[in-house]
Scaffold this motif. Structure first.
Motif, PDB file in Angstrom:
ATOM      1  N   ALA A  15      -3.668 -10.258  -2.590  1.00  0.00           N
ATOM      2  CA  ALA A  15      -2.938 -11.067  -1.608  1.00  0.00           C
ATOM      3  C   ALA A  15      -2.156 -12.193  -2.278  1.00  0.00           C
ATOM      4  O   ALA A  15      -1.052 -12.543  -1.855  1.00  0.00           O
ATOM      5  CB  ALA A  15      -3.906 -11.639  -0.575  1.00  0.00           C
ATOM      6  N   VAL A  16      -2.702 -12.753  -3.331  1.00  0.00           N
ATOM      7  CA  VAL A  16      -2.059 -13.873  -4.018  1.00  0.00           C
ATOM      8  C   VAL A  16      -0.964 -13.404  -4.968  1.00  0.00           C
ATOM      9  O   VAL A  16       0.145 -13.946  -4.981  1.00  0.00           O
ATOM     10  CB  VAL A  16      -3.106 -14.710  -4.786  1.00  0.00           C
ATOM     11  N   PHE A  17      -1.259 -12.380  -5.767  1.00  0.00           N
ATOM     12  CA  PHE A  17      -0.346 -11.998  -6.846  1.00  0.00           C
ATOM     13  C   PHE A  17       0.495 -10.759  -6.540  1.00  0.00           C
ATOM     14  O   PHE A  17       1.575 -10.587  -7.122  1.00  0.00           O
ATOM     15  CB  PHE A  17      -1.143 -11.759  -8.139  1.00  0.00           C
ATOM     16  N   GLY A  18       0.028  -9.885  -5.657  1.00  0.00           N
ATOM     17  CA  GLY A  18       0.800  -8.695  -5.332  1.00  0.00           C
ATOM     18  C   GLY A  18       1.084  -7.840  -6.546  1.00  0.00           C
ATOM     19  O   GLY A  18       0.200  -7.549  -7.350  1.00  0.00           O
ATOM     20  N   GLU A  19       2.338  -7.422  -6.691  1.00  0.00           N
ATOM     21  CA  GLU A  19       2.773  -6.594  -7.821  1.00  0.00           C
ATOM     22  C   GLU A  19       3.737  -7.405  -8.679  1.00  0.00           C
ATOM     23  O   GLU A  19       4.954  -7.327  -8.517  1.00  0.00           O
ATOM     24  CB  GLU A  19       3.471  -5.318  -7.314  1.00  0.00           C
ATOM     25  N   PRO A  20       3.232  -8.197  -9.640  1.00  0.00           N
ATOM     26  CA  PRO A  20       4.118  -9.065 -10.429  1.00  0.00           C
ATOM     27  C   PRO A  20       5.125  -8.280 -11.254  1.00  0.00           C
ATOM     28  O   PRO A  20       4.744  -7.405 -12.046  1.00  0.00           O
ATOM     29  CB  PRO A  20       3.143  -9.846 -11.320  1.00  0.00           C
ATOM     30  N   ARG A  92      -0.131  -7.107  -0.203  1.00  0.00           N
ATOM     31  CA  ARG A  92       1.022  -7.995  -0.307  1.00  0.00           C
ATOM     32  C   ARG A  92       2.326  -7.219  -0.451  1.00  0.00           C
ATOM     33  O   ARG A  92       3.322  -7.531   0.216  1.00  0.00           O
ATOM     34  CB  ARG A  92       0.850  -8.955  -1.483  1.00  0.00           C
ATOM     35  N   SER A  93       2.350  -6.204  -1.323  1.00  0.00           N
ATOM     36  CA  SER A  93       3.582  -5.438  -1.491  1.00  0.00           C
ATOM     37  C   SER A  93       3.959  -4.713  -0.200  1.00  0.00           C
ATOM     38  O   SER A  93       5.143  -4.594   0.133  1.00  0.00           O
ATOM     39  CB  SER A  93       3.442  -4.447  -2.644  1.00  0.00           C
ATOM     40  N   GLU A  96       5.543  -7.253   2.133  1.00  0.00           N
ATOM     41  CA  GLU A  96       6.862  -7.655   1.628  1.00  0.00           C
ATOM     42  C   GLU A  96       7.914  -6.589   1.919  1.00  0.00           C
ATOM     43  O   GLU A  96       9.050  -6.921   2.306  1.00  0.00           O
ATOM     44  CB  GLU A  96       6.778  -7.918   0.124  1.00  0.00           C
ATOM     45  N   HIS A  97       7.558  -5.322   1.751  1.00  0.00           N
ATOM     46  CA  HIS A  97       8.515  -4.252   2.025  1.00  0.00           C
ATOM     47  C   HIS A  97       8.851  -4.154   3.514  1.00  0.00           C
ATOM     48  O   HIS A  97      10.003  -3.909   3.883  1.00  0.00           O
ATOM     49  CB  HIS A  97       7.958  -2.909   1.535  1.00  0.00           C
ATOM     50  N   VAL A  98       7.850  -4.346   4.374  1.00  0.00           N
ATOM     51  CA  VAL A  98       8.111  -4.298   5.817  1.00  0.00           C
ATOM     52  C   VAL A  98       8.958  -5.495   6.241  1.00  0.00           C
ATOM     53  O   VAL A  98       9.930  -5.352   6.999  1.00  0.00           O
ATOM     54  CB  VAL A  98       6.784  -4.251   6.602  1.00  0.00           C
ATOM     55  N   ALA A  99       8.618  -6.679   5.740  1.00  0.00           N
ATOM     56  CA  ALA A  99       9.382  -7.880   6.083  1.00  0.00           C
ATOM     57  C   ALA A  99      10.823  -7.786   5.598  1.00  0.00           C
ATOM     58  O   ALA A  99      11.736  -8.354   6.224  1.00  0.00           O
ATOM     59  CB  ALA A  99       8.705  -9.115   5.492  1.00  0.00           C
ATOM     60  N   ASP A 146      -3.511   3.633   4.465  1.00  0.00           N
ATOM     61  CA  ASP A 146      -3.454   4.363   3.196  1.00  0.00           C
ATOM     62  C   ASP A 146      -3.529   3.436   1.981  1.00  0.00           C
ATOM     63  O   ASP A 146      -4.107   3.815   0.956  1.00  0.00           O
ATOM     64  CB  ASP A 146      -2.151   5.160   3.104  1.00  0.00           C
ATOM     65  N   GLY A 147      -2.911   2.265   2.089  1.00  0.00           N
ATOM     66  CA  GLY A 147      -2.764   1.406   0.917  1.00  0.00           C
ATOM     67  C   GLY A 147      -3.748   0.265   0.813  1.00  0.00           C
ATOM     68  O   GLY A 147      -3.843  -0.369  -0.253  1.00  0.00           O
TER      69      GLY A 147
END
Length: 303
Positions: A15-20, A92-93, A96-99, A146-147
């Motif tokens: 949640a904090v770092f996602g996919e840096p 998080r990713s 971000e993609h939906v937003a 799924d994710g």
């Protein structure tokens, strides 16, 4: 450290770092490696006769590889297990993609279409704004299962081997689990195994969304809508999300230039979804994540 405690930390790290970007621009993401493994099996085995049997062998090979990888990565201890789990959970990713679709639609319909094309496999070029918005919301609900919830569930049940096996099978389903001439037989085993592994997590995701969205009293209607969905599992989170937003989801859509007349989920809801509806769904995705985290922490405290 208990598996539940490790999972709670992994959920927070994701949640904090996602996919840096700085990391994955230098290293190959595990999901990419899984995709390469599936692609190699596809090229090697998906030919000639008995493609269904070869597909079964491919699925078994992926499960075995996932089990071995999980066992090996568990050897160094809790820190590595937590980091791998955090990498393979995608809250998080996902959000971000939906937003990004909402942001795109606020700019122009074309940008909204471009953003939604990143997360769905259906045709996007001719989408209206409500169709693009619904597609983003549906993708968010399905991929929450799924994710996020399914990987967390299998990590909790079977540790890192369980999580990696799930991700291997899910990756295979996304690549070869199609009902077309090439994969009808070869992808059958991966698709059916993915259905089996998602059987409980999908319904759990729907329950968590209903809980976070204050729709538990509508569970009977959610279940009824879910059973009408073309997928045995995706309908559960989508139906719960539809009720929470009072929006119609699923319904007719185009694949490869052909319109498919799929039934609506929560047909009485509004069909005029927009950027604001997407943002509400993103908020609900985070609320559901928070409920899942709280339950994980409770399990860790009890056991």
């Amino acid at each position: 450290m208990t598996t539940a405690a490790m999972l709670a930390i992994a959920l927070l790290l994701d949640a904090v770092f996602g996919e840096p970007e700085w990391l994955w621009s230098r290293l190959t993401h595990p999901a990419v490696l899984m995709g390469k493994a599936v692609g190699a099996l596809d090229r090697k085995l998906n030919n000639g006769s008995n493609r269904r049997g070869k597909g079964v062998l491919a699925a078994l090979a992926l499960v075995l590889c996932g089990y071995i990888a999980g066992k090996l990565l568990s050897l160094p201890g809790a820190l590595v297990e937590i980091l791998v789990a955090a990498i393979l959970i995608a809250q998080r990713s996902l959000t971000e993609h939906v937003a990004a679709v909402a942001a795109g639609l606020r700019s122009s319909l074309e940008e909204g279409r471009d953003a939604v094309a990143m997360i769905v496999s259906r045709d996007t070029a001719g989408m209206t704004a409500p169709q693009a918005a619904r597609s983003a919301i549906e993708s968010g609900a399905e991929n929450l299962s799924d994710g996020v919830i399914a990987p967390a569930f299998w990590f909790l049940i079977a540790g890192l081997p369980g999580l990696i096996i799930y991700k291997m099978v899910n990756t295979a389903d996304s690549m070869i689990g199609y009902r077309n001439d090439r994969y009808q037989d070869f992808g059958w085993a991966a698709a059916r195994l993915d259905d089996l592994l998602n059987l409980i997590p999908a319904r759990l995701t729907g329950l968590l969304i209903a809980l976070a969205g204050g729709q538990l009293r509508q569970w009977g209607a959610i279940a009824s809508d879910a059973r009408r969905h073309r997928s045995p599992n995706a309908g559960w989170p989508e139906a719960a999300m539809a009720r929470a937003l009072d929006a119609s989801l699923a319904g007719p859509r185009s694949y490869d230039g052909q319109m498919r007349d799929f039934p609506w989920v929560h047909a009485a809801g509004t069909k005029s979804a927009n950027a604001e509806t997407i943002n509400r769904s993103v908020g609900l995705l985070w609320q559901t994540w928070a409920v899942a985290l709280a339950l994980t922490i409770a399990i860790a405290a009890v056991f």
